[in-house]
Design an enzyme around this catalytic site. Structure first.
Site, mmCIF file in Angstrom:
data_model
loop_
_atom_site.group_PDB
_atom_site.id
_atom_site.type_symbol
_atom_site.label_atom_id
_atom_site.label_comp_id
_atom_site.label_asym_id
_atom_site.label_seq_id
_atom_site.Cartn_x
_atom_site.Cartn_y
_atom_site.Cartn_z
ATOM 1 N N GLY A 79 0.825 -1.203 0.000
ATOM 2 C CA GLY A 79 0.000 0.000 0.000
ATOM 3 C C GLY A 79 0.856 1.248 0.000
ATOM 4 C CD GLN B 288 3.145 5.819 2.693
ATOM 5 O OE1 GLN B 288 2.176 5.267 2.195
ATOM 6 N NE2 GLN B 288 4.116 5.147 3.286
ATOM 7 C CB CYS C 280 4.669 2.188 7.335
ATOM 8 S SG CYS C 280 4.245 3.697 6.454
ATOM 9 C CG LEU C 281 6.268 0.971 1.340
ATOM 10 C CD1 LEU C 281 5.736 1.233 -0.064
ATOM 11 C CD2 LEU C 281 7.419 -0.029 1.290
ATOM 12 C CG HIS D 202 -0.932 1.235 7.105
ATOM 13 N ND1 HIS D 202 -0.002 0.801 8.028
ATOM 14 C CD2 HIS D 202 -0.273 2.115 6.313
ATOM 15 C CE1 HIS D 202 1.156 1.412 7.791
ATOM 16 N NE2 HIS D 202 1.027 2.208 6.748
ATOM 17 C CD GLU D 203 -1.314 2.396 2.562
ATOM 18 O OE1 GLU D 203 -0.909 3.555 2.440
ATOM 19 O OE2 GLU D 203 -0.575 1.472 2.944
ATOM 20 C CG HIS E 34 -0.171 6.852 5.340
ATOM 21 N ND1 HIS E 34 0.894 7.342 6.060
ATOM 22 C CD2 HIS E 34 0.115 5.551 5.097
ATOM 23 C CE1 HIS E 34 1.785 6.372 6.247
ATOM 24 N NE2 HIS E 34 1.333 5.263 5.678
HETATM 25 NI NI NI Z 1 2.240 3.417 5.605
#
Ligand code: NI
Length: 169
Positions: A46, A51, A92-93, A134-135, A138
């Site tokens: 995701g 991000q 998380c990226l 999660h997304e 953000h």
């Molecule tokens: Ni994330």
């Protein structure tokens, strides 16, 4: 398509509330495709607008069910309701190599606009529900470590500081 740079935790954009997208233009479609390419290359399941440095309500998700790519693009998404909490590991990226156990809804109902401009109302559960939560967080300026007890979050932040000092973040 292009690979975009992924913003790491510490960048203030990850704490901003994202703006809704007013119209699905060619630029939005291109952005979604670039975000998907960036997510697959990372690799991750995701990725959200902030991000990649854009304070826009867009995220991409693909949990690759049964080993087959199944990309989902969420525009202006919302969680309508959630059911049954469970704890699972999450990363998380924007937090490379950090994984923590977080409580999430097991099952959710969500609403979003797709790239064709259609409003979708879906019920998802398990890993996909976790990715949605999660997304979408953000887009509200929230990140997964916000769910940790404060002593644990402090440990994670200390580790990030250490890595930043070592230019390893
Ligand atoms: Ni994330």
């Amino acid at each position: 398509m292009a690979i975009l740079e992924i913003v790491k935790y510490g960048d203030p954009i990850l704490r901003k509330k994202s703006e809704p997208i007013k119209e699905i233009t060619d630029d939005v479609v291109k952005l979604a495709n670039d975000m998907l390419e960036t997510m697959y290359a990372a690799p991750g399941v995701g990725l959200a607008g902030p991000q990649v440095g854009l304070s826009l309500q867009i995220c991409v998700i693909d949990i690759v069910p049964d080993g087959k790519k199944k990309p989902i693009v969420l525009i202006n998404p919302k969680i309508i309701s959630g059911q049954d909490k469970y704890e699972g590991e999450e990363g998380c990226l924007s937090f490379p190599k950090i994984f923590e156990k977080i409580k999430r809804w097991q099952k959710i109902e969500a609403e979003y606009i797709d790239l064709d401009g259609n409003l979708n109302r879906v019920e998802v559960d398990g890993f996909l529900a976790k990715a949605f939560q999660h997304e979408i967080d953000h887009l509200d300026g929230k990140v997964f470590i916000d769910y940790l007890p404060s002593w644990k979050r402090k440990l994670v932040e200390k580790e990030i500081k250490r890595r930043k000092k070592g230019k390893n973040w």
